[in-house]
Write a protein that holds these residues in place. Structure first.
Motif, short mmCIF file in Angstrom:
data_model
loop_
_atom_site.label_atom_id
_atom_site.label_comp_id
_atom_site.label_asym_id
_atom_site.label_seq_id
_atom_site.Cartn_x
_atom_site.Cartn_y
_atom_site.Cartn_z
N THR A 251 20.82 16.71 145.03
CA THR A 251 21.98 16.97 144.16
C THR A 251 22.65 18.29 144.55
O THR A 251 23.88 18.36 144.62
CB THR A 251 21.53 17.03 142.68
OG1 THR A 251 20.87 15.81 142.37
CG2 THR A 251 22.71 17.21 141.74
N ASP B 89 18.71 4.92 137.43
CA ASP B 89 18.50 6.20 138.13
C ASP B 89 19.77 7.04 138.16
O ASP B 89 19.75 8.24 137.93
CB ASP B 89 18.05 5.95 139.58
CG ASP B 89 16.56 5.65 139.66
OD1 ASP B 89 15.87 5.88 138.64
OD2 ASP B 89 16.10 5.18 140.71
N HIS B 90 20.90 6.36 138.44
CA HIS B 90 22.17 7.08 138.51
C HIS B 90 22.46 7.77 137.18
O HIS B 90 22.85 8.94 137.14
CB HIS B 90 23.31 6.14 138.89
CG HIS B 90 24.65 6.81 138.84
ND1 HIS B 90 25.44 6.80 137.71
CD2 HIS B 90 25.31 7.57 139.75
CE1 HIS B 90 26.54 7.51 137.95
NE2 HIS B 90 26.48 7.98 139.18
N THR B 91 22.27 7.05 136.08
CA THR B 91 22.57 7.58 134.74
C THR B 91 21.75 8.83 134.49
O THR B 91 22.24 9.85 134.01
CB THR B 91 22.23 6.51 133.67
OG1 THR B 91 22.57 5.24 134.18
CG2 THR B 91 22.95 6.79 132.36
N ASP C 209 24.16 1.34 146.20
CA ASP C 209 23.00 1.58 147.07
C ASP C 209 23.15 0.75 148.35
O ASP C 209 22.91 -0.46 148.36
CB ASP C 209 21.73 1.17 146.29
CG ASP C 209 20.48 1.41 147.10
OD1 ASP C 209 20.58 1.73 148.31
OD2 ASP C 209 19.38 1.25 146.53
N ARG D 228 22.84 11.78 136.99
CA ARG D 228 24.20 12.27 136.69
C ARG D 228 24.21 13.02 135.36
O ARG D 228 24.89 14.04 135.23
CB ARG D 228 25.18 11.10 136.68
CG ARG D 228 26.57 11.58 136.29
CD ARG D 228 27.69 10.78 136.89
NE ARG D 228 28.96 11.27 136.39
CZ ARG D 228 30.10 11.24 137.04
NH1 ARG D 228 30.14 10.74 138.23
NH2 ARG D 228 31.20 11.69 136.50
N MET E 218 23.16 5.78 144.11
CA MET E 218 22.20 5.23 143.14
C MET E 218 22.92 4.31 142.16
O MET E 218 24.10 4.49 141.89
CB MET E 218 21.58 6.35 142.31
CG MET E 218 20.60 7.21 143.03
SD MET E 218 20.08 8.54 141.91
CE MET E 218 18.91 9.37 142.95
N ASP E 219 22.17 3.36 141.59
CA ASP E 219 22.69 2.52 140.51
C ASP E 219 21.97 2.92 139.23
O ASP E 219 20.90 3.53 139.28
CB ASP E 219 22.38 1.05 140.81
CG ASP E 219 23.14 0.55 142.03
OD1 ASP E 219 24.29 0.99 142.23
OD2 ASP E 219 22.58 -0.28 142.77
N GLU F 132 15.33 14.92 144.32
CA GLU F 132 16.62 14.70 143.67
C GLU F 132 17.35 16.03 143.43
O GLU F 132 18.57 16.12 143.54
CB GLU F 132 16.45 13.95 142.35
CG GLU F 132 16.13 12.48 142.55
CD GLU F 132 15.64 11.78 141.29
OE1 GLU F 132 15.52 10.55 141.33
OE2 GLU F 132 15.34 12.47 140.29
N MET G 152 23.05 10.85 143.83
CA MET G 152 23.59 9.96 142.78
C MET G 152 24.68 9.04 143.34
O MET G 152 24.90 7.95 142.82
CB MET G 152 24.12 10.78 141.60
CG MET G 152 25.37 11.56 141.88
SD MET G 152 25.93 12.47 140.42
CE MET G 152 25.29 14.10 140.76
N THR H 186 31.63 4.22 136.98
CA THR H 186 30.33 4.90 136.99
C THR H 186 30.28 6.11 137.91
O THR H 186 29.69 7.13 137.57
CB THR H 186 29.24 3.91 137.48
OG1 THR H 186 29.47 2.66 136.87
CG2 THR H 186 27.85 4.39 137.17
N HIS H 187 30.87 5.99 139.09
CA HIS H 187 30.74 7.08 140.08
C HIS H 187 31.98 7.96 140.13
O HIS H 187 32.17 8.71 141.10
CB HIS H 187 30.46 6.49 141.47
CG HIS H 187 29.09 5.86 141.57
ND1 HIS H 187 27.96 6.59 141.89
CD2 HIS H 187 28.68 4.61 141.33
CE1 HIS H 187 26.91 5.78 141.87
NE2 HIS H 187 27.33 4.57 141.54
#
Ligand code: HEM
Length: 430
Positions: free
Chosen positions: A263, A122-124, A87, A127, A118-119, A259, A115, A377-378
């Motif tokens: 997305t 929220d990211h989880t 972020d 995604r 995002m961390d 979102e 995403m 993660t990303h």
């Protein structure tokens, strides 16, 4: 060469009288000034050796500056370390200077977040929902369709003596595939391309006002266009990714409208700039290494390792950004809390500590732990699709044209140090 006399050295700190005289902050300056678009790799290599952690202070700002990381070990470590946030707005440099930053950073700060920035948690959440819609089955189902689209494009080239690989194949194929996958009209693909190019041009324009104006206009058009499609699919769902995202949203009430829009937009844009550049940069690399091209022609079953090597050798995404959430010690430095970190994936992929003879294209290289799709993660959600498209495009090109060669030995690049790609690649078929 002494680092101080080279353009990579820190700009001299100016002390302007008023903050309005400070001008816009160019977060990519460390990358922009680290070599030419044609060949950034020699400078990356120099940096990796003499200044693997290069901090550039932002003129007129006392807080932590922008750190450029070029070693594989550091890039790999940062990408998987939760002490680094995706972020960008968590960097004091961004928070304290929002009006001096490009429009897309301001937009992210204003709430339209994807995403990518995002961390967890929220990211989880986002995604996971996008993954539910963007399944391996949905990608695999695209194989035949992608083959057909590639064949159509090659038929259109026919037996022309010359063609522009970018315009005739590398741009339209990924744009049509992602449009069909999402469920937006594929015939609009040149239009998406124009909007996304306007966004990207806007980031690169030397004139700040033009840049803000152009990027705002382009994003308004894309969002307006997608919002109308989302509204239609809500009323009448189809078998497409946007309808699947809406279903995921309604089932669990877990994706906000913003979102969902962000997305869809991310998938539409991420889905074409990048794969276009895999095909363009990859073909250029092969044509410059005739032995490797001949090997691939003779043994086309090597295509999978070849694609990985092309991604490593001259990848479409050269860098990404993280923010240090606390002081983080790395080998030889401490990245201070709040610093923005420019993670140079392109440099990491040429690190001799990990890749033997890193500047040599070797389509048989294995293992090949490149970071072209990021890590952790990303890690790129579209990697299976990009690999599928790349494989189909290279297979078909080499089969159709047994005598491809470069018309221009030094083709021009788009002026973007992060999304690295050619504006044209004129090829001769004779
Ligand atoms: C050769 C082509 C491609 C390359 C080199 C590439 C590269 C990358 C990289 C490096 C990241 C990680 C960024 C970071 O860590 O900050 C990423 C993330 C992402 N990519 Fe790709 N990409 C490609 C194609 C695609 C395609 C075709 C799609 C979609 C259809 C896509 C969708 C995404 C998405 C949604 C993310 C965000 C994932 C997350 O934040 O969890 N990419 N990509």
């Amino acid at each position: 060469m002494a680092a101080q006399t080279h353009p990579i050295s820190e700009p001299e700190a100016k002390t302007p009288e008023k903050s309005s005289e400070l001008g816009e902050i160019d977060l990519l300056l460390p990358l922009r000034s680290s070599g030419s678009l044609e060949s950034p790799y020699p400078i990356y290599s120099l940096l990796r050796t003499v200044r693997p952690h290069l901090e550039m202070k932002v003129p007129g700002y006392d807080g932590p500056g922008v750190w450029l990381m070029t070693r594989y070990e550091d890039v790999h470590a940062i990408l998987r370390d939760p002490r680094f946030s995706a972020d960008r707005t968590r960097a004091p440099l961004v928070r304290d200077n929002l009006e001096r930053l490009p429009a897309f950073v301001q937009q992210a700060a204003g709430g339209l977040r994807t995403m990518l920035v995002m961390d967890p948690p929220d990211h989880t959440r986002v995604r996971k929902l996008a993954n539910k819609a963007f399944t391996p089955r949905r990608v695999e189902a695209l194989r035949e369709r992608t083959e057909a689209i590639v064949e159509e494009r090659l038929d259109a080239i026919g037996d022309a003596e010359r063609f522009d690989l970018i315009h005739d194949l590398a741009e339209p194929v990924p744009a049509i595939v992602i449009a069909e996958l999402l469920g937006v009209p594929a015939e609009d693909h040149r239009q998406f391309r124009e909007w996304s190019s306007a966004l990207i041009r806007a980031l690169a324009s030397p004139n700040v006002e033009d840049r803000v104006e152009q990027s705002n206009q382009a994003s308004q058009k894309i969002f307006g266009y997608l919002a109308a499609i989302i509204a239609e699919r809500r009323k009448a769902p189809r078998d497409d990714l946007i309808s699947a995202l809406i279903a995921a949203q309604e089932e669990q009430d877990a994706l906000t409208d913003a979102e969902l829009l962000a997305t869809s937009n991310l998938l539409l844009l991420a889905g074409h700039e990048t794969t276009t550049n895999l095909i363009g940069n990859g073909m250029l690399a092969l044509l410059r290494e005739p032995d490797q091209l001949a090997l691939l022609r003779a043994e086309p079953e090597r295509i999978d390792t070849a694609i990985e090597e092309l991604l490593r050798f001259d990848g479409p995404v050269q860098a990404t950004v993280r923010v240090a959430l606390e002081d983080v010690p790395l080998k030889g430095c401490v990245v201070p809390k709040g610093a923005m970190v420019l993670i140079n994936i392109g440099a990491a992929n040429r690190d001799p500590e990990v890749f033997a003879e890193p500047d040599r294209l070797d389509i048989t290289r294995s293992p090949n732990p490149h970071l072209a799709f990021g890590f952790g993660t990303h890690f790129c959600m579209g990697a299976p699709l990009a690999r599928l498209e790349g494989r189909i495009a290279f297979d078909a090109l080499l089969r159709r044209f047994p005598r491809l060669s470069l018309v221009d030995e030094t083709p021009a690049y788009r002026p973007n140090p992060i999304l690295r790609g050619l504006s044209r690649l004129e090829l001769s078929t004779r």
